[in-house]
Design a protein around this motif. Structure first.
Motif, PDB file in Angstrom:
ATOM      1  N   TYR A  31       0.735 -16.750  38.743  1.00 29.74           N
ATOM      2  CA  TYR A  31      -0.388 -16.981  37.841  1.00 29.74           C
ATOM      3  C   TYR A  31      -0.032 -18.120  36.895  1.00 29.74           C
ATOM      4  O   TYR A  31       1.123 -18.518  36.766  1.00 29.74           O
ATOM      5  CB  TYR A  31      -0.723 -15.718  37.042  1.00 29.74           C
ATOM      6  CG  TYR A  31       0.460 -15.049  36.408  1.00 29.74           C
ATOM      7  CD1 TYR A  31       1.005 -15.512  35.224  1.00 29.74           C
ATOM      8  CD2 TYR A  31       1.052 -13.944  37.013  1.00 29.74           C
ATOM      9  CE1 TYR A  31       2.101 -14.910  34.650  1.00 29.74           C
ATOM     10  CE2 TYR A  31       2.153 -13.329  36.441  1.00 29.74           C
ATOM     11  CZ  TYR A  31       2.666 -13.821  35.266  1.00 29.74           C
ATOM     12  OH  TYR A  31       3.763 -13.226  34.701  1.00 29.74           O
ATOM     13  N   ASN A  35       0.153 -14.594  29.625  1.00 30.98           N
ATOM     14  CA  ASN A  35      -0.371 -13.299  29.220  1.00 30.98           C
ATOM     15  C   ASN A  35      -1.563 -12.924  30.094  1.00 30.98           C
ATOM     16  O   ASN A  35      -2.168 -13.781  30.752  1.00 30.98           O
ATOM     17  CB  ASN A  35      -0.739 -13.276  27.732  1.00 30.98           C
ATOM     18  CG  ASN A  35      -1.874 -14.215  27.389  1.00 30.98           C
ATOM     19  OD1 ASN A  35      -3.019 -13.964  27.749  1.00 30.98           O
ATOM     20  ND2 ASN A  35      -1.560 -15.315  26.716  1.00 30.98           N
ATOM     21  N   HIS A  36      -1.871 -11.641  30.124  1.00 29.79           N
ATOM     22  CA  HIS A  36      -2.891 -11.069  30.997  1.00 29.79           C
ATOM     23  C   HIS A  36      -4.242 -11.776  30.873  1.00 29.79           C
ATOM     24  O   HIS A  36      -4.828 -12.235  31.860  1.00 29.79           O
ATOM     25  CB  HIS A  36      -3.034  -9.577  30.680  1.00 29.79           C
ATOM     26  CG  HIS A  36      -4.076  -8.878  31.469  1.00 29.79           C
ATOM     27  ND1 HIS A  36      -5.385  -8.765  31.032  1.00 29.79           N
ATOM     28  CD2 HIS A  36      -4.021  -8.261  32.668  1.00 29.79           C
ATOM     29  CE1 HIS A  36      -6.078  -8.106  31.937  1.00 29.79           C
ATOM     30  NE2 HIS A  36      -5.273  -7.782  32.929  1.00 29.79           N
ATOM     31  N   ALA A  39      -4.080 -15.584  31.874  1.00 36.63           N
ATOM     32  CA  ALA A  39      -3.785 -15.757  33.299  1.00 36.63           C
ATOM     33  C   ALA A  39      -5.030 -15.491  34.138  1.00 36.63           C
ATOM     34  O   ALA A  39      -5.343 -16.258  35.060  1.00 36.63           O
ATOM     35  CB  ALA A  39      -2.647 -14.826  33.722  1.00 36.63           C
ATOM     36  N   ASN A  40      -5.749 -14.425  33.825  1.00 38.59           N
ATOM     37  CA  ASN A  40      -6.968 -14.124  34.579  1.00 38.59           C
ATOM     38  C   ASN A  40      -8.067 -15.142  34.292  1.00 38.59           C
ATOM     39  O   ASN A  40      -8.840 -15.500  35.182  1.00 38.59           O
ATOM     40  CB  ASN A  40      -7.433 -12.705  34.296  1.00 38.59           C
ATOM     41  CG  ASN A  40      -6.508 -11.681  34.936  1.00 38.59           C
ATOM     42  OD1 ASN A  40      -5.661 -12.010  35.768  1.00 38.59           O
ATOM     43  ND2 ASN A  40      -6.646 -10.438  34.539  1.00 38.59           N
ATOM     44  N   ASP A  79      -3.901 -13.459  40.026  1.00 39.60           N
ATOM     45  CA  ASP A  79      -4.250 -12.949  38.706  1.00 39.60           C
ATOM     46  C   ASP A  79      -2.969 -12.370  38.101  1.00 39.60           C
ATOM     47  O   ASP A  79      -1.888 -12.421  38.708  1.00 39.60           O
ATOM     48  CB  ASP A  79      -5.403 -11.940  38.780  1.00 39.60           C
ATOM     49  CG  ASP A  79      -5.076 -10.690  39.573  1.00 39.60           C
ATOM     50  OD1 ASP A  79      -3.893 -10.421  39.891  1.00 39.60           O
ATOM     51  OD2 ASP A  79      -6.020  -9.939  39.884  1.00 39.60           O
ATOM     52  N   TRP A  80      -3.070 -11.817  36.908  1.00 44.11           N
ATOM     53  CA  TRP A  80      -1.907 -11.297  36.204  1.00 44.11           C
ATOM     54  C   TRP A  80      -1.177 -10.217  36.999  1.00 44.11           C
ATOM     55  O   TRP A  80       0.049 -10.104  36.950  1.00 44.11           O
ATOM     56  CB  TRP A  80      -2.350 -10.759  34.844  1.00 44.11           C
ATOM     57  CG  TRP A  80      -1.232 -10.244  33.992  1.00 44.11           C
ATOM     58  CD1 TRP A  80      -0.937  -8.933  33.746  1.00 44.11           C
ATOM     59  CD2 TRP A  80      -0.270 -11.004  33.262  1.00 44.11           C
ATOM     60  NE1 TRP A  80       0.144  -8.837  32.907  1.00 44.11           N
ATOM     61  CE2 TRP A  80       0.574 -10.102  32.593  1.00 44.11           C
ATOM     62  CE3 TRP A  80      -0.053 -12.374  33.112  1.00 44.11           C
ATOM     63  CZ2 TRP A  80       1.622 -10.512  31.791  1.00 44.11           C
ATOM     64  CZ3 TRP A  80       1.000 -12.786  32.301  1.00 44.11           C
ATOM     65  CH2 TRP A  80       1.824 -11.861  31.661  1.00 44.11           C
TER      66      TRP A  80
END
Length: 164
Positions: A31, A35-36, A39-40, A79-80
């Motif tokens: 990714y 961070n979540h 990244a998404n 994705d994350w």
């Protein structure tokens, strides 16, 4: 690269003409961002065609003993959680100092409002965190690796996290 990411890449490679060569290309997966949420978001921006570039800290490659990406390399964007989203092909790679990043590159990176001012603020924070983790002092002179890419294998249902 985990088994799901490798299978995703192999599905893409199977779509290429028999005469296509993968010799000399590097393959990677992962990714963008640290961070979540971001990244998404980056994965979504890539799928939407807004994010066509990325930047990384040159010192990170040096410290990890990694080769720099090169034109033609393929990267499975995830994705994350590591679920494959698409495959991108690197179209160019350049090194430059943080202070020398251009408005055009900031726009290609496709994040925030696309301005150089936004890019500098967000990426200063990002690269500062990375520098500290490497024990390096961040500066406007720090070397970056700037990659441009194009999506070569999108996955329409990519954000449903089904790992396959």
């Amino acid at each position: 690269m985990n088994q799901y990411q490798k299978a995703f890449l192999e599905r893409y490679l199977a779509t290429l003409p028999v005469t296509s060569s993968t010799a000399g290309r590097a393959f990677s997966a992962g990714y963008y961002c640290d961070n979540h949420q971001e990244a998404n978001l980056c994965a979504s921006l890539i799928l939407a065609g807004k994010k066509r570039a990325t930047s990384s800290l040159y010192e990170g490659y040096v410290r990890a003993g990694l080769s720099l990406p090169k034109k033609g390399d393929l990267h499975v964007v995830t994705d994350w959680q590591g679920c494959p989203v698409c495959v991108v092909e690197v179209t160019s790679v350049n090194r430059c100092r943080f202070i020398d990043v251009t408005e055009a590159f900031a726009e290609q990176e496709g994040e925030g409002d696309g301005s150089l001012a936004w890019w500098r603020e967000a990426h200063w924070d990002f690269f500062t965190r990375e520098c500290y983790s490497l024990g390096v002092q961040p500066s406007e002179e720090m070397a970056l690796v700037l990659e441009c890419f194009e999506v070569v294998y999108p996955r329409r249902e990519s954000m449903n996290h089904d790992k396959g």
